[in-house]
Design an enzyme around this catalytic site. Structure first.
Site, PDB file in Angstrom:
ATOM      1  N   HIS A 104       0.826  -1.022  -0.122  1.00  0.00           N
ATOM      2  CA  HIS A 104      -0.225  -0.199   0.101  1.00  0.00           C
ATOM      3  C   HIS A 104       0.839   1.268   0.412  1.00  0.00           C
ATOM      4  O   HIS A 104       0.564   2.581  -0.002  1.00  0.00           O
ATOM      5  CB  HIS A 104      -1.228   0.073   1.131  1.00  0.00           C
ATOM      6  CG  HIS A 104      -1.431  -0.844   1.207  1.00  0.00           C
ATOM      7  ND1 HIS A 104      -2.112  -1.628   0.123  1.00  0.00           N
ATOM      8  CD2 HIS A 104      -2.410  -2.305   2.199  1.00  0.00           C
ATOM      9  CE1 HIS A 104      -3.439  -2.261   0.335  1.00  0.00           C
ATOM     10  NE2 HIS A 104      -3.103  -2.674   1.697  1.00  0.00           N
ATOM     11  N   ALA A 105       2.229   1.480   0.258  1.00  0.00           N
ATOM     12  CA  ALA A 105       3.326   2.354   0.119  1.00  0.00           C
ATOM     13  C   ALA A 105       3.173   3.125  -1.340  1.00  0.00           C
ATOM     14  O   ALA A 105       3.299   2.526  -1.426  1.00  0.00           O
ATOM     15  CB  ALA A 105       4.346   1.959   0.664  1.00  0.00           C
TER      16      ALA A 105
END
Ligand SMILES: [Zn+2]
Length: 312
Positions: free
Chosen positions: A118-119
């Site tokens: 998700h970064a």
């Protein structure tokens, strides 16, 4: 024996007020250490700053490395970024990169952390600080270690950060099979996205995986795969919406490993999501995944062999 990448920095003390299972990586290490003769340990380097900055905004990289991430980004990440979390965050991409290199030598290797999908470029999100999958893929391609890298993401949540960070690169493709109604609300566009309805069980999941991943393997023809082996599609996962059984997760991993082995495509696995009140139970699912992947990809291990070194 199964090459397994681990580093003491992976086991960071839990920052105050964090819902993340901070002891998961230590438990995975302990459970694998008990499998004497089935794994061989490797320690990764820190991912050098220029490679962190190859996918992340340099200002964000500095915020993490100096443990001064602003509050609104920490809220998005889900925990405070302490110095220990910062050290862990720059070590884990090194581990995914090392696992990929070991996979190229052996056929398969596992990182005992990572899958931080998700970064995004200028912030972390959803318990992810730096996107180890995107960083490792970019470095493999840009250093000429691989011509085409495919990231296969079987976490129950979409690999939105990975898709966004690698979009437009002809040498990196992304595949995500996830619960359509789960986090993140706003999905990115992977090369192939397979959004499944809530409550999807083993047979329908495996059918969808085979039907959608096989054509991509043929058309993209990767020379390495990075596999995000999240165990949160499990029925009782606290943050999942799918309904796979333990046997279903094993069948998923066995199919992925068998398929890649048959096509002679080396692959490195990372952890991924896995949430519940019992950290040991979640860690066991990750260890089952690593052992299933390793023994399917590499063949049964010699029970008489001893690991070359013990984890530290
Ligand atoms: Zn997840």
């Amino acid at each position: 024996m199964i090459p397994v990448v681990h580093h003491p920095d992976y086991v960071a003390p839990a920052p105050a007020g964090s819902a993340y299972l901070w002891n998961k990586n230590g438990l995975v290490r302990d459970l694998l250490a008990a499998e004497a003769g089935r794994v061989i340990w490797h320690e990764p380097e820190v991912m050098p700053q220029p490679w962190l900055e190859a996918v992340h905004d340099p200002d964000y990289v500095a915020e993490v490395r100096e443990a001064r991430v602003p509050a609104h980004k920490m809220r998005r990440i889900g925990f405070p970024v302490s110095i220990a979390v910062a050290r862990r965050s720059e070590r884990v991409p090194g581990g995914t990169f090392l696992a990929a290199q070991l996979a190229q030598q052996n056929g398969y290797a596992a990182n005992t952390a990572g899958g931080s999908h998700h970064a995004l470029a200028d912030t972390g999100a959803g318990f992810c600080v730096f996107n180890d999958l995107a960083i490792a893929a970019v470095r493999l391609a840009d250093e000429g270690r691989a011509r085409r890298v495919l990231i296969v993401d079987c976490d129950v949540h979409q690999g939105d950060g990975t898709a966004a960070l690698t979009a437009g690169r002809p040498d990196i493709a992304t595949y995500s099979i996830h619960a359509e109604k789960n986090f993140p609300v706003r999905k990115a566009r992977s090369t192939i996205d397979v959004g499944l309805p809530d409550g999807t069980e083993d047979a329908a999941y495996l059918e969808a995986l085979e039907r959608t991943l096989l054509p991509l393997l043929t058309s993209f023809d990767p020379d390495i795969v990075l596999y995000q082996a999240g165990v949160d599609p499990f029925a009782n996962d606290r943050l999942g919406r799918l309904a796979l059984s333990g046997a279903g997760l094993v069948a998923r991993d066995r199919w992925v490993a068998e398929t890649l082995r048959r096509k002679s495509i080396p692959f490195a696995s990372t952890l991924g999501g896995g949430y519940g009140t019992d950290a040991m139970e979640v860690a066991r699912r990750h260890v089952t995944s690593i052992l299933t992947l390793g023994e399917t990809a590499l063949g049964a291990c010699n029970p008489m062999a001893q690991s070359a070194s013990d984890p530290t």
